[in-house]
Design a protein around this motif. Structure first.
Motif, mmCIF file in Angstrom:
data_model
loop_
_atom_site.group_PDB
_atom_site.id
_atom_site.type_symbol
_atom_site.label_atom_id
_atom_site.label_comp_id
_atom_site.label_asym_id
_atom_site.label_seq_id
_atom_site.Cartn_x
_atom_site.Cartn_y
_atom_site.Cartn_z
ATOM 1 N N GLU A 174 6.873 24.924 -5.119
ATOM 2 C CA GLU A 174 6.282 24.283 -6.291
ATOM 3 C C GLU A 174 5.621 25.283 -7.231
ATOM 4 N N ALA A 175 4.903 26.244 -6.678
ATOM 5 C CA ALA A 175 4.249 27.231 -7.536
ATOM 6 C C ALA A 175 5.280 28.016 -8.337
ATOM 7 N N ALA A 176 6.391 28.387 -7.689
ATOM 8 C CA ALA A 176 7.439 29.120 -8.388
ATOM 9 C C ALA A 176 8.069 28.250 -9.475
ATOM 10 N N PHE A 177 8.297 26.978 -9.145
ATOM 11 C CA PHE A 177 8.868 26.076 -10.145
ATOM 12 C C PHE A 177 7.943 25.935 -11.353
ATOM 13 N N ARG A 178 6.664 25.740 -11.097
ATOM 14 C CA ARG A 178 5.719 25.563 -12.197
ATOM 15 C C ARG A 178 5.702 26.801 -13.099
ATOM 16 N N ALA A 179 5.784 27.970 -12.486
ATOM 17 C CA ALA A 179 5.822 29.199 -13.286
ATOM 18 C C ALA A 179 7.135 29.320 -14.054
ATOM 19 N N ASP A 180 8.258 29.045 -13.376
ATOM 20 C CA ASP A 180 9.565 29.173 -14.031
ATOM 21 C C ASP A 180 9.712 28.185 -15.181
ATOM 22 N N ALA A 181 9.154 26.968 -15.021
ATOM 23 C CA ALA A 181 9.292 25.935 -16.044
ATOM 24 C C ALA A 181 8.159 25.953 -17.057
ATOM 25 N N SER A 182 7.203 26.860 -16.901
ATOM 26 C CA SER A 182 6.035 27.003 -17.783
ATOM 27 C C SER A 182 5.211 25.719 -17.859
ATOM 28 N N VAL A 183 5.034 25.051 -16.716
ATOM 29 C CA VAL A 183 4.242 23.828 -16.670
ATOM 30 C C VAL A 183 2.764 24.159 -16.883
ATOM 31 N N LEU A 184 2.111 23.439 -17.757
ATOM 32 C CA LEU A 184 0.705 23.699 -18.055
ATOM 33 C C LEU A 184 -0.185 23.336 -16.871
ATOM 34 N N ASP A 185 -1.263 24.075 -16.704
ATOM 35 C CA ASP A 185 -2.228 23.774 -15.647
ATOM 36 C C ASP A 185 -2.741 22.346 -15.805
ATOM 37 N N GLY A 186 -2.818 21.642 -14.678
ATOM 38 C CA GLY A 186 -3.327 20.276 -14.689
ATOM 39 C C GLY A 186 -2.266 19.206 -14.847
ATOM 40 N N VAL A 187 -1.032 19.599 -15.233
ATOM 41 C CA VAL A 187 0.041 18.616 -15.388
ATOM 42 C C VAL A 187 0.639 18.321 -14.017
ATOM 43 N N THR A 188 0.674 17.038 -13.643
ATOM 44 C CA THR A 188 1.248 16.623 -12.364
ATOM 45 C C THR A 188 2.756 16.511 -12.490
ATOM 46 N N LEU A 189 3.482 17.040 -11.516
ATOM 47 C CA LEU A 189 4.936 16.937 -11.544
ATOM 48 C C LEU A 189 5.368 15.491 -11.310
ATOM 49 N N ALA A 190 6.427 15.096 -11.996
ATOM 50 C CA ALA A 190 6.910 13.719 -11.929
ATOM 51 C C ALA A 190 7.910 13.543 -10.800
ATOM 52 N N GLY A 191 7.982 12.326 -10.268
ATOM 53 C CA GLY A 191 8.979 11.974 -9.278
ATOM 54 C C GLY A 191 8.508 12.197 -7.860
ATOM 55 N N THR A 192 9.360 11.787 -6.927
ATOM 56 C CA THR A 192 9.055 11.906 -5.500
ATOM 57 C C THR A 192 10.207 12.619 -4.791
ATOM 58 N N GLY A 193 9.929 13.147 -3.607
ATOM 59 C CA GLY A 193 10.944 13.824 -2.820
ATOM 60 C C GLY A 193 10.990 15.305 -3.123
ATOM 61 N N PRO A 194 11.888 16.043 -2.463
ATOM 62 C CA PRO A 194 11.983 17.489 -2.662
ATOM 63 C C PRO A 194 12.247 17.841 -4.120
ATOM 64 N N LEU A 195 11.712 18.950 -4.549
ATOM 65 C CA LEU A 195 11.930 19.361 -5.938
ATOM 66 C C LEU A 195 13.406 19.566 -6.245
ATOM 67 N N THR A 196 14.142 20.164 -5.307
ATOM 68 C CA THR A 196 15.563 20.386 -5.565
ATOM 69 C C THR A 196 16.324 19.068 -5.690
#
Length: 466
Positions: free
Chosen positions: A280-302
């Motif tokens: 998740e940390a790598a994904f957030r960095a790769d996708a430039s997700v802003l701090d505090g934004v919760t990722l959407a959806g359920t289940g594995p990221l892939t």
């Protein structure tokens, strides 16, 4: 695949010495490969109709010269009409016939690029290649002019020792949906026929770890218009009993996802969860997700990225803030892009999304759906002979086993390739990595990874020959 009957000049690189030899040859050739990539990036070959298409033609001519110089004796620039009767963009087809009994490999890439977007979003000029920290920046540096030069580099390294037939097909309109691709494929079916097709337009797992793309999501897009008034009216005089169309469109869009962020449209399918997951940390960095934004959806990221449907609003027609007046907007339109999982029929997915939108009209507003593009998903067999050859080539090039990955994006023309060449083995490879920012500002390619891709393709062609 046709079984070769002749011994290829290049031995199958199953031992360290053969791999080391090819690695050294790639290293020696790579400065020229990089120079060719830089020259291609300088050609602003944006295939969007709002841009000068003379640059797309110039790009095709440049690619044709490079392929001819790489030792391919048959080079043509070809095009066909699009379904609407307008001319298709120029594609380059270069061939070298197969030795007796050897297979033919089709190497695909595209020379057109996305528009650069706002200049202020770029750190350097979009069409002036610039190196920083081992990456080459510029529009098309990764998507997909790096794919073009990867093919060139592999062919140069093998030279006269190439043990397979090769057809290089460099398309000129992939970034606008390949509108003439199907007609082109049927028109030149014999010219492009191959035993193995390598599509160099995907990504690797991360820097230092290669990826083989085994699945792609399909694509459905449409426009949905919400209308509530015949014309705009004063918001003070009539506001209250009537909600504006932008608010109602927003309420309709909100029904597309549940509270967790999963798609809430009935009738869509999901594929099996992948065996690999994304940190998740790598994904957030790769996708430039802003701090505090919760990722959407359920289940594995892939699974959320590769195996499940997603819906995004990619365009909105509504009153502009700069020119807004105190009126109730009578209508508003959104363009929706839905990615569908492998195994989903695009027409059925479109029907499901249309039914959902029409069935959730807020406050009885008039909802009009205008159908857009459809693209089929793709699922590759993981154990074909060509896939095994690719795994071995990638492992030798990187020194680590490749990861079987899915891609959330779509390459709809792969379905067309499978329709015309049902017996061909299709390999989806690429030069990009999670920080390539294809389609965005500051697009780049990692030069070390590009060199490994050239080596991997040379190894793959040698293995297919043997």
């Amino acid at each position: 695949m046709t079984e070769p009957t002749a011994t290829p000049a290049v031995p199958t690189p199953a031992d360290a010495a053969a791999v080391a030899d090819l690695r050294a040859r790639v290293a020696a050739a790579f400065p020229g490969v990089r120079a060719d990539l830089e020259a291609l990036v300088r050609v602003p070959s944006v295939s969007n109709a709002d841009f000068d298409q003379a640059h797309v033609a110039a790009s095709a001519e440049h690619v044709a010269r490079l392929l001819g110089a790489a030792g391919l004796p048959e080079v043509q620039i070809l095009s066909v009409e699009r379904p609407d009767g307008t001319p298709g963009a120029p594609a380059v087809v270069a061939r070298r016939p197969a030795p007796a009994g050897a297979p033919t490999v089709l190497l695909y890439a595209h020379h057109d690029v996305q528009p650069p977007g706002a200049r202020e979003d770029w750190d350097t000029e979009p069409f002036e290649p610039t190196e920083r920290d081992g990456r080459l920046y510029g529009r098309g540096s990764a998507d997909d002019k790096a794919g073009v030069v990867a093919h060139l580099g592999a062919l140069r390294v093998l030279g006269d020792e190439l043990g397979v037939g090769v057809t290089v097909f460099v398309e000129g309109e992939e970034e606008v949906g390949s509108p003439s691709f199907t007609r082109f494929l049927h028109t030149y079916a014999d010219l492009l026929r191959a035993d193995v097709i390598v599509v160099a337009d995907s990504s690797n797992w991360k820097i230092g770890v290669p990826g083989l793309t085994t699945s792609l999501r399909g694509l459905v897009d449409l426009e949905v218009e919400v209308a509530v008034l015949d014309h705009a009216v004063h918001s003070g005089m009539f506001g209250g009993p009537v909600l504006d169309a932008v608010t109602l469109l927003s309420r309709l869009i909100a029904t597309l996802h549940d509270d967790a962020g999963d798609v809430a449209v009935e009738g869509l399918v999901s594929a099996a969860d992948p065996t690999v997951d994304y940190d998740e940390a790598a994904f957030r960095a790769d996708a430039s997700v802003l701090d505090g934004v919760t990722l959407a959806g359920t289940g594995p990221l892939t699974a959320r990225l590769w195996a499940r449907p997603t819906i995004a609003v990619i365009g909105l027609d509504a009153p502009r803030v700069a020119t807004a007046s105190n009126t109730i907007a009578p209508k508003a339109t959104a363009k929706l892009s839905m990615r569908i999982a492998p195994g989903q029929d695009p027409a059925a997915a479109l029907a499901a999304l249309r039914a959902h939108l029409e069935g959730h009209a807020p406050f009885g507003a008039r909802v009009t759906v205008r159908d857009g593009e459809l693209g089929k998903p793709f699922q590759a067999p993981a154990d074909s002979a060509a896939m095994q050859a690719a795994r071995a080539a990638f492992a030798d090039a990187w020194g680590t086993e490749p990861v079987d990955i899915g891609i959330g994006g779509s390459i709809p023309f792969i379905a067309d390739l499978l329709e015309v060449y049902p017996d061909a083995a299709i390999l989806v490879t690429g030069v990009e990595d999670p920080d390539s920012r294809a389609h965005g500002a500051n697009e780049s390619v990692h030069l070390g990874e590009l060199e490994r891709v050239v080596l991997a393709e040379a190894l793959l062609l040698a293995r297919l020959a043997g």
